[in-house]
Structure formats: C-alpha cells, structure tokens
Design a protein around this motif. Structure first.
Motif, PDB file in Angstrom:
ATOM      1  N   ILE A   1       9.084  14.329  13.706  1.00  0.00           N
ATOM      2  CA  ILE A   1       9.200  15.779  13.751  1.00  0.00           C
ATOM      3  C   ILE A   1      10.475  16.243  13.057  1.00  0.00           C
ATOM      4  N   VAL A   2      11.595  15.653  13.426  1.00  0.00           N
ATOM      5  CA  VAL A   2      12.885  16.181  12.998  1.00  0.00           C
ATOM      6  C   VAL A   2      13.144  15.954  11.514  1.00  0.00           C
ATOM      7  N   VAL A   3      12.927  14.716  11.042  1.00  0.00           N
ATOM      8  CA  VAL A   3      13.282  14.378   9.663  1.00  0.00           C
ATOM      9  C   VAL A   3      12.123  14.608   8.710  1.00  0.00           C
ATOM     10  N   SER A   4      10.981  13.988   8.991  1.00  0.00           N
ATOM     11  CA  SER A   4       9.878  14.004   8.029  1.00  0.00           C
ATOM     12  C   SER A   4       9.274  15.387   7.843  1.00  0.00           C
ATOM     13  N   ILE A   5       9.306  16.212   8.861  1.00  0.00           N
ATOM     14  CA  ILE A   5       8.688  17.537   8.742  1.00  0.00           C
ATOM     15  C   ILE A   5       9.754  18.630   8.631  1.00  0.00           C
ATOM     16  N   LEU A   6      10.492  18.861   9.724  1.00  0.00           N
ATOM     17  CA  LEU A   6      11.430  19.979   9.729  1.00  0.00           C
ATOM     18  C   LEU A   6      12.590  19.765   8.776  1.00  0.00           C
ATOM     19  N   GLY A   7      13.260  18.610   8.891  1.00  0.00           N
ATOM     20  CA  GLY A   7      14.453  18.381   8.089  1.00  0.00           C
ATOM     21  C   GLY A   7      14.175  18.333   6.611  1.00  0.00           C
ATOM     22  N   ARG A   8      13.133  17.592   6.201  1.00  0.00           N
ATOM     23  CA  ARG A   8      12.856  17.425   4.767  1.00  0.00           C
ATOM     24  C   ARG A   8      12.498  18.749   4.114  1.00  0.00           C
ATOM     25  N   VAL A   9      11.679  19.552   4.772  1.00  0.00           N
ATOM     26  CA  VAL A   9      11.224  20.806   4.167  1.00  0.00           C
ATOM     27  C   VAL A   9      12.325  21.859   4.192  1.00  0.00           C
ATOM     28  N   GLN A  10      12.989  22.006   5.337  1.00  0.00           N
ATOM     29  CA  GLN A  10      13.994  23.056   5.459  1.00  0.00           C
ATOM     30  C   GLN A  10      15.222  22.794   4.599  1.00  0.00           C
TER      31      GLN A  10
ATOM     32  N   VAL B   1       0.839  -1.208   0.000  1.00  0.00           N
ATOM     33  CA  VAL B   1       0.000   0.000   0.000  1.00  0.00           C
ATOM     34  C   VAL B   1       0.869   1.252   0.000  1.00  0.00           C
ATOM     35  N   ASP B   2       1.926   1.258   0.813  1.00  0.00           N
ATOM     36  CA  ASP B   2       2.830   2.409   0.845  1.00  0.00           C
ATOM     37  C   ASP B   2       3.479   2.626  -0.514  1.00  0.00           C
ATOM     38  N   ALA B   3       3.915   1.521  -1.145  1.00  0.00           N
ATOM     39  CA  ALA B   3       4.549   1.644  -2.459  1.00  0.00           C
ATOM     40  C   ALA B   3       3.561   2.143  -3.509  1.00  0.00           C
ATOM     41  N   ALA B   4       2.317   1.645  -3.444  1.00  0.00           N
ATOM     42  CA  ALA B   4       1.297   2.084  -4.408  1.00  0.00           C
ATOM     43  C   ALA B   4       0.961   3.555  -4.225  1.00  0.00           C
ATOM     44  N   THR B   5       0.900   3.990  -2.974  1.00  0.00           N
ATOM     45  CA  THR B   5       0.620   5.404  -2.697  1.00  0.00           C
ATOM     46  C   THR B   5       1.725   6.289  -3.245  1.00  0.00           C
ATOM     47  N   ALA B   6       2.974   5.874  -3.009  1.00  0.00           N
ATOM     48  CA  ALA B   6       4.102   6.657  -3.518  1.00  0.00           C
ATOM     49  C   ALA B   6       4.100   6.684  -5.043  1.00  0.00           C
TER      50      ALA B   6
ATOM     51  N   ALA C   1       6.202  20.779  -4.129  1.00  0.00           N
ATOM     52  CA  ALA C   1       4.845  20.279  -3.894  1.00  0.00           C
ATOM     53  C   ALA C   1       4.880  18.922  -3.204  1.00  0.00           C
ATOM     54  N   SER C   2       5.745  18.031  -3.669  1.00  0.00           N
ATOM     55  CA  SER C   2       5.849  16.700  -3.060  1.00  0.00           C
ATOM     56  C   SER C   2       6.280  16.791  -1.603  1.00  0.00           C
ATOM     57  N   ALA C   3       7.276  17.649  -1.318  1.00  0.00           N
ATOM     58  CA  ALA C   3       7.752  17.796   0.062  1.00  0.00           C
ATOM     59  C   ALA C   3       6.662  18.366   0.964  1.00  0.00           C
ATOM     60  N   LEU C   4       5.915  19.336   0.477  1.00  0.00           N
ATOM     61  CA  LEU C   4       4.847  19.941   1.280  1.00  0.00           C
ATOM     62  C   LEU C   4       3.743  18.919   1.575  1.00  0.00           C
ATOM     63  N   ILE C   5       3.376  18.129   0.565  1.00  0.00           N
ATOM     64  CA  ILE C   5       2.336  17.120   0.774  1.00  0.00           C
ATOM     65  C   ILE C   5       2.785  16.081   1.789  1.00  0.00           C
ATOM     66  N   GLU C   6       4.007  15.587   1.650  1.00  0.00           N
ATOM     67  CA  GLU C   6       4.491  14.553   2.558  1.00  0.00           C
ATOM     68  C   GLU C   6       4.641  15.091   3.978  1.00  0.00           C
ATOM     69  N   ALA C   7       5.084  16.335   4.125  1.00  0.00           N
ATOM     70  CA  ALA C   7       5.187  16.935   5.452  1.00  0.00           C
ATOM     71  C   ALA C   7       3.800  17.106   6.075  1.00  0.00           C
ATOM     72  N   THR C   8       2.819  17.477   5.265  1.00  0.00           N
ATOM     73  CA  THR C   8       1.451  17.607   5.767  1.00  0.00           C
ATOM     74  C   THR C   8       0.906  16.272   6.242  1.00  0.00           C
ATOM     75  N   VAL C   9       1.144  15.219   5.461  1.00  0.00           N
ATOM     76  CA  VAL C   9       0.696  13.877   5.854  1.00  0.00           C
ATOM     77  C   VAL C   9       1.347  13.450   7.163  1.00  0.00           C
TER      78      VAL C   9
ATOM     79  N   SER D   1      -4.310  12.878  -0.133  1.00  0.00           N
ATOM     80  CA  SER D   1      -3.448  12.444   0.976  1.00  0.00           C
ATOM     81  C   SER D   1      -4.128  12.647   2.316  1.00  0.00           C
ATOM     82  N   ILE D   2      -4.843  13.749   2.479  1.00  0.00           N
ATOM     83  CA  ILE D   2      -5.550  14.010   3.742  1.00  0.00           C
ATOM     84  C   ILE D   2      -6.621  12.961   3.972  1.00  0.00           C
ATOM     85  N   ASN D   3      -7.390  12.660   2.932  1.00  0.00           N
ATOM     86  CA  ASN D   3      -8.453  11.655   3.062  1.00  0.00           C
ATOM     87  C   ASN D   3      -7.902  10.272   3.366  1.00  0.00           C
ATOM     88  N   GLU D   4      -6.710   9.959   2.821  1.00  0.00           N
ATOM     89  CA  GLU D   4      -6.114   8.659   3.091  1.00  0.00           C
ATOM     90  C   GLU D   4      -5.564   8.573   4.516  1.00  0.00           C
ATOM     91  N   THR D   5      -5.196   9.707   5.105  1.00  0.00           N
ATOM     92  CA  THR D   5      -4.586   9.722   6.436  1.00  0.00           C
ATOM     93  C   THR D   5      -5.633   9.731   7.536  1.00  0.00           C
TER      94      THR D   5
END
Length: 378
Positions: A344-353, A168-173, A283-291, A258-262
């Motif tokens: 927090i550190v990697v998926s949100i702050l680190g990836r976006v910044q 499922v994770d691979a299909a979503t990606a 766009a991809s980074a923002l979506i993944e950080a939001t998820v 992505s929001i509906n899936e989460t």
C-alpha cells in the motif's frame, strides 16, 4: 510456497507424532514442547500472516524459519538425557531436515541455500552418534549422505521455481519497457508531424509575409510573426518538460496485458477519450500501481466462498487520466495498515504521489470492499 511448507509440516507431523511422544523420556520435557511448537507451529503462523505480508516479508519469514529449525535441531544435544537411545530409534528432529532446507532455498540465494543444506545434513552425524552412544558411526555417516540426497531434490525444485519466478518478473519488466519505448518513438513521430505542420502553416507563411511587407499590412505581419514565435516557444517548453510521451492507446494496451497477467477475474472498462499523449513515466507508474492494487485484491479480498468481483475503470479526459480498481471483497481499515506495509505505502501511494501531478487514494471499510484510485492531472 508458504502454503506448501505448511502442508509439508503437517505431513511430517503425522509421520513423526509417534516418535515425538516415544522419545519424550530422552530429552527435557520443556525442550520437547518448545521444539515441537517451533518446528511444527511456525509454518502455520506463517500461513496465517501471509495474506497481510509482502513478498519481501515472506522471504524474511522463510529465512527466519530455516534458522529456527536449525536451532531446534542443534539444541537437541544439550537437551539429551537418559541415553543412549535404542539402535532402531533416531532423534525425531533429524528426519525433518527438508523442512529447514527448502525455506532456505526460498529465502536466500542458491549458494547460501546449498551451503545451508550441507551444513544441516552433516550436523546430523554427531547427533546420531551421540544418540546411540557411538555404537555405529558408519550408519550415522550414511544417514547424513542419504539426507543430502533427499533434501537436494527438494532444494533443487525450490531453487528452480524461485529462479523461474525472477526470470518471469524480469521478462515482464523488459516487455513493458520495450512497449513504452515503442510508444515513445510513435509519440516523437507525431510530435515531428505536428512540428512540420507548424513550420509549414506558421513559419513559412510569416517569412512570405515579411518578404512582401512592402505590399502588405506591416502591422498584421508583425502580429503573425509574434504569434509564430509564441507557438514555437510553447512547443520548445513542452518538449523540454516532457521528453518522452506515449499515445493513450499504448496505456490501454499495457493495462490490458498487465491485468490479464495478474488475474483473470477482473473486468476492464475505458470511459472518455483523449487525443493528447502522456508522459511514459506517468503511464508506467499508473500501470504498476494498478497491478499492485489488483495483486493486493487477489491476496486479501476473499473472505468467504463467494467469488470476489473486481473492476478496473480507466477514465480519460483532456486534462486527466484516472484508474480505479474496485472489488466487493472483505475490505479493511486503511488506518490500521502499518507504515511498513510495502504494497500500500510504497507500490501504490508512495510511487504515484512522488510524481508531479499524480495522486493516489485508497478507500475501504471492513465488509464493504476496497477502491484504489490512481491518476494524473496536467
């Protein structure tokens, strides 16, 4: 999975309680206490720390428990005293093999999990032989094969569930990547139309003006040529710096999906407008950080029976794209979050910044909810 393991542990504890106390005379007292805490207490600790652990950390905890369980089973041999045990009695640890093999299936790859199952099941044979003084070897062997059969069913379920989750994770990606590629193609078409318009309005007009320079103002022709060259240079620089662009509509579509899936307990709102496309990587980074922010909220925000309200707000502007994920849950102290917390550190702050022009902030207080903001400025 962690909650299921804890529930199974409590179930087996209820079934094993009488045997646990009846067999106290056959092992060293301290071993009985330590083994009981390790086997029945560790899953409860895992459930307690699960809300503050990432998926990777939870898999490590399951693998650690599988090892701890095996150590508890094998350590019964040196702790065994006052034997042999009555024929109808078996060491309480040998009837709980599934408690160790299922976490192994969650933590490790299928090959390692099945090898672990076979090893633990066959380890029961010498333990049963030692417990009853070698009176009935065939019974011990039969019990080992029976254990393999029972544990195999549980291990198969866990293995299939983990495999399905990875698929499922691979299909979503893959779906997200496909959407971004389609968006990039659309953006390239729009850029091509923009280039065609530029060629028609500026380049051809300049050529005609130059061709008739003898009948027109040469100074105005030079100015028009200089303006055309400048616009072509701007277009070249923009294309070189942003190789793949997507329209904002695709960002909104990706966020909605992505929001509906989460979670189905979040509202999504869009403020402002934006005609300019934005980089697909942003766009991809923002979506993944939001998820990730939503996933953290689902796992950590609830503190009481009251439902938690979650809002996702997308703000669009000519020079900025910003997403805020807000909940009214229990909140936390950001300063107390360990540096190794991946969510927090990697998926949100680190990836976006790590992206040029992107930023991310986390604002929260205990009892006052949490607001995660990610954005990008040109």
């Amino acid at each position: 999975m962690t909650t299921v393991l804890a529930a199974a542990t409590l179930f087996f504890l209820a079934l094993t309680a009488s045997s646990f106390f009846d067999q106290a005379q056959y092992s060293y007292p301290y071993w009985q206490l330590v083994a009981g805490i390790a086997v029945f207490g560790t899953p409860l600790v895992m459930v307690a720390v699960a809300p503050w652990s990432s998926l990777h950390q939870l898999r490590i905890l399951h693998g650690a428990y599988a090892v701890i369980f095996t150590i508890a089973v094998l350590s019964w041999v040196p702790a065994f005293i006052n034997g042999p045990m009555p024929g109808e009695m078996a060491p309480w640890t040998v009837g709980l093999t599934a408690l160790g093999t299922v976490p192994a299936a969650i933590a490790w790859r299928p090959v390692a999990a099945w090898a672990f199952l076979l090893g633990n099941s066959f380890a029961i044979t010498p333990i049963r032989i030692l417990a009853d003084g070698g009176a009935d070897v065939s019974l011990a062997v039969q019990f080992a094969f029976f254990t393999i059969t029972v544990c195999a069913a549980f291990t198969a379920v866990a293995t299939v569930a983990m495999g399905a989750g990875r698929e499922v994770d691979a299909a979503t990606a893959a779906a997200r990547t496909s959407t971004m590629r389609a968006a990039a193609l659309t953006a390239r078409g729009e850029e091509q139309a923009h280039l065609d318009a530029l060629v028609h309005d500026e380049v051809i007009a300049t050529i005609f003006a130059a061709a008739g320079a003898g009948r027109s103002d040469s100074s105005s022709t030079r100015l028009q040529a200089a303006r055309t060259i400048a616009r072509l240079r701007e277009l070249k620089d923009a294309t070189a710096s942003v190789p793949e662009l997507i329209h904002v509509d695709y960002l909104i579509q990706g966020l909605t999906t992505s929001i509906n899936e989460t979670t189905d307990a979040a509202t999504f709102t869009v403020e402002g407008t934006r005609r300019k496309p934005l980089p697909s990587s942003i766009a991809s980074a923002l979506i993944e950080a939001t998820v990730e922010a939503l996933r953290n909220s689902v796992v950590h925000a609830a503190a009481t029976v009251e439902p938690v309200s979650r809002d996702v707000l997308l703000r669009l502007a000519t020079d900025r794209v910003e997403i805020s994920v807000t909940d009214d849950g229990q909140g936390f102290d950001p300063q107390s979050v360990p540096a190794n917390r991946l969510g927090i550190v990697v998926s949100i702050l680190g990836r976006v910044q790590a992206l040029s022009g992107a930023y991310a902030t986390v604002v929260s207080k205990p009892g006052e909810g949490t607001c995660v903001t990610v954005g990008w400025t040109e």
